[in-house]
Design an enzyme around this catalytic site. Structure first.
Site, PDB file in Angstrom:
ATOM      1  N   CYS A   1      37.861  39.609  38.429  1.00 30.57           N
ATOM      2  CA  CYS A   1      37.125  39.655  37.170  1.00 30.57           C
ATOM      3  C   CYS A   1      35.722  40.235  37.369  1.00 30.57           C
ATOM      4  O   CYS A   1      34.862  39.583  37.974  1.00 30.57           O
ATOM      5  CB  CYS A   1      37.076  38.234  36.603  1.00 30.57           C
ATOM      6  SG  CYS A   1      35.775  37.930  35.424  1.00 30.57           S
TER       7      CYS A   1
ATOM      8  N   CYS B   1      32.725  38.295  36.033  1.00 33.73           N
ATOM      9  CA  CYS B   1      32.461  37.092  36.834  1.00 33.73           C
ATOM     10  C   CYS B   1      31.551  37.444  37.999  1.00 33.73           C
ATOM     11  O   CYS B   1      30.625  36.705  38.328  1.00 33.73           O
ATOM     12  CB  CYS B   1      33.769  36.519  37.394  1.00 33.73           C
ATOM     13  SG  CYS B   1      34.908  35.979  36.128  1.00 33.73           S
TER      14      CYS B   1
END
Lengths: 109, 310
Positions: A34, A37
């Site tokens: 991700c 993230c």
């Protein structure tokens, strides 16, 4: 630069390290695939240093730990959930700026 | 010329900002790149980039940014991770106000604040964000293994991500308000050949319905005036972008009707010493390669301006 103030928690440790923590706890649910993230990683490290001793900052890898994210209905990451005395205070989804995270954390301190 | 902290301040660290930074560092300007999170911008939410030259096998969005960042680091570009809250760009020396109360001044500024996914603006969208409503297929796709989901949009991003989501979901309904896609032909061919992808043409989402566990269904308004309901657990909204212009002094800067900054072909805005590059610019094509090219042009314009200051 990863901060040593941030703890990594697993499903089995969630109860002892987050729910039963005496400090309010901000848990960053993330995964290695991700991008956003990773983007908020440095901000999380900064917050951990700033709130050291007042708020516990924790990370949970949702790939390795499916039970806890499932329990809290997480279907998007990064999701950050603020816990106090084991209860959810509030949560934020998405790669938000430091100001917004500060605001979130301040709901528990 | 009045003193300033920097000759050049670049606001935003996506491909435009990083490229401007690369050129500035090589020109040995006293330059600073300001970024609110980590470098990368919207490329970070892109699963796969197949149209950036010199990557014949394609490249993951994160890896591309990693390389761009390593490239500016090699030339020691100064970077600062902080959020700019406002700017005064109308003076000779431009002032940037940071969230921690700090103020920075620059002789020139390149604005590369980029864009963010556009919202549909329907009931349930805000309330169910992160509970089935997503704007990032790369981030959230794996949560929808063997589930039925919807993708809204008909452009490149929507179709590319719909194809990406076939790795996880059992069925994907692409909801598009027209009867044909805007996406590039090669993506259309892939999407039409994909058995898991269905299309709902001439249709718009009018409400996202959910309960405690998240999204349960969508209310669909069809062009012929009828309505229907579609059972899904997730909806990926990929209908274009809107400018990240909240921090910008819009009373000083010329923008188009949608809030994107107007520049000339040299990336000069209406304000002397102020440039814009990348998705924040008013333009038709928003590609990583354009953003990088515009970053280079903007920096060269800033250098030229600095060279002609009294």
């Amino acid at each position: 630069m990863a901060s040593d103030k941030v703890i990594h928690v697993s499903d089995s440790e969630f109860d002892s390290k987050v729910v039963k923590n005496d400090l309010p706890c901000l848990v960053d649910f993330w995964a290695p695939w991700c991008g956003p993230c990773k983007a908020i990683g440095p901000v999380i490290d900064d917050l951990a240093a700033e709130f050291d001793g007042r708020v516990q900052i924790a990370k949970m890898n949702v790939d390795d730990n499916p039970a806890t994210p499932g329990k809290f209905g997480i279907r998007a990451i990064p999701t950050l959930i603020l816990f106090k005395d084991g209860e959810v205070v509030d949560q934020i989804t998405g790669a938000v700026g430091k100001a917004q995270l500060n605001e979130l954390i301040n709901k528990a301190v | 010329m009045q003193q300033a902290d920097y000759q050049l301040i670049i606001v935003g660290g996506g491909p435009a900002g990083l490229t401007a930074g690369l050129y500035a560092a090589r020109a040995r300007l006293k330059a600073l790149l300001l970024e609110k999170g980590a470098t990368g911008g919207q490329v970070l939410i892109t699963d796969w980039v197949d149209n950036y030259p010199a990557f014949p096998e394609g490249v993951n969005g994160f890896d591309l940014i990693d390389k761009m960042t390593a490239h500016v680091d090699r030339f020691d570009l100064e970077k600062k991770f902080s959020t700019v809250t406002s700017l005064d760009l109308a003076q000779d020396v431009k002032t940037l106000f940071l969230e921690n109360g700090e103020q920075l001044t620059g002789q020139t500024v390149i604005i590369c604040t980029g864009a963010k996914p556009r919202k549909i603006g329907v009931k349930g969208e805000e309330e169910l964000r992160g509970k089935g409503v997503s704007y990032c297929a790369t981030c959230d796709g794996p949560f929808y293994r063997n589930q039925e989901i919807a993708v809204v949009g008909g452009g490149n991003t929507a179709i590319q991500e719909a194809i990406h989501l076939t790795k996880f979901a059992s069925k994907i309904t692409v909801i598009h308000r027209r009867d044909e896609l805007r996406a590039t032909k090669i993506l259309q061919e892939k999407a039409f050949a994909e058995k898991k992808i269905d299309f709902l043409w001439n249709a718009e989402v009018s409400e996202i319905v959910g309960g405690k566990t998240g999204v349960e269904s969508l209310k669909i308004a069809h062009k012929d005036g009828t309505t229907s309901s579609l059972s899904v657990t997730g909806i990926f909204i990929l209908i274009g972008i809107e400018p990240n212009n909240e921090i910008l002094p819009l009373e000083q800067l010329e923008t188009d009707d949608n809030g994107f900054i107007v520049t000339d072909t040299e990336m000069c805005t209406n304000l002397p010493g102020v440039y814009a590059a990348g998705d924040i610019r008013s333009k038709k094509s928003r590609q990583i390669i354009n953003a990088a090219g515009e970053g280079a042009t903007a920096e060269l314009s800033a250098e030229y301006y600095l060279g002609h200051l009294e």
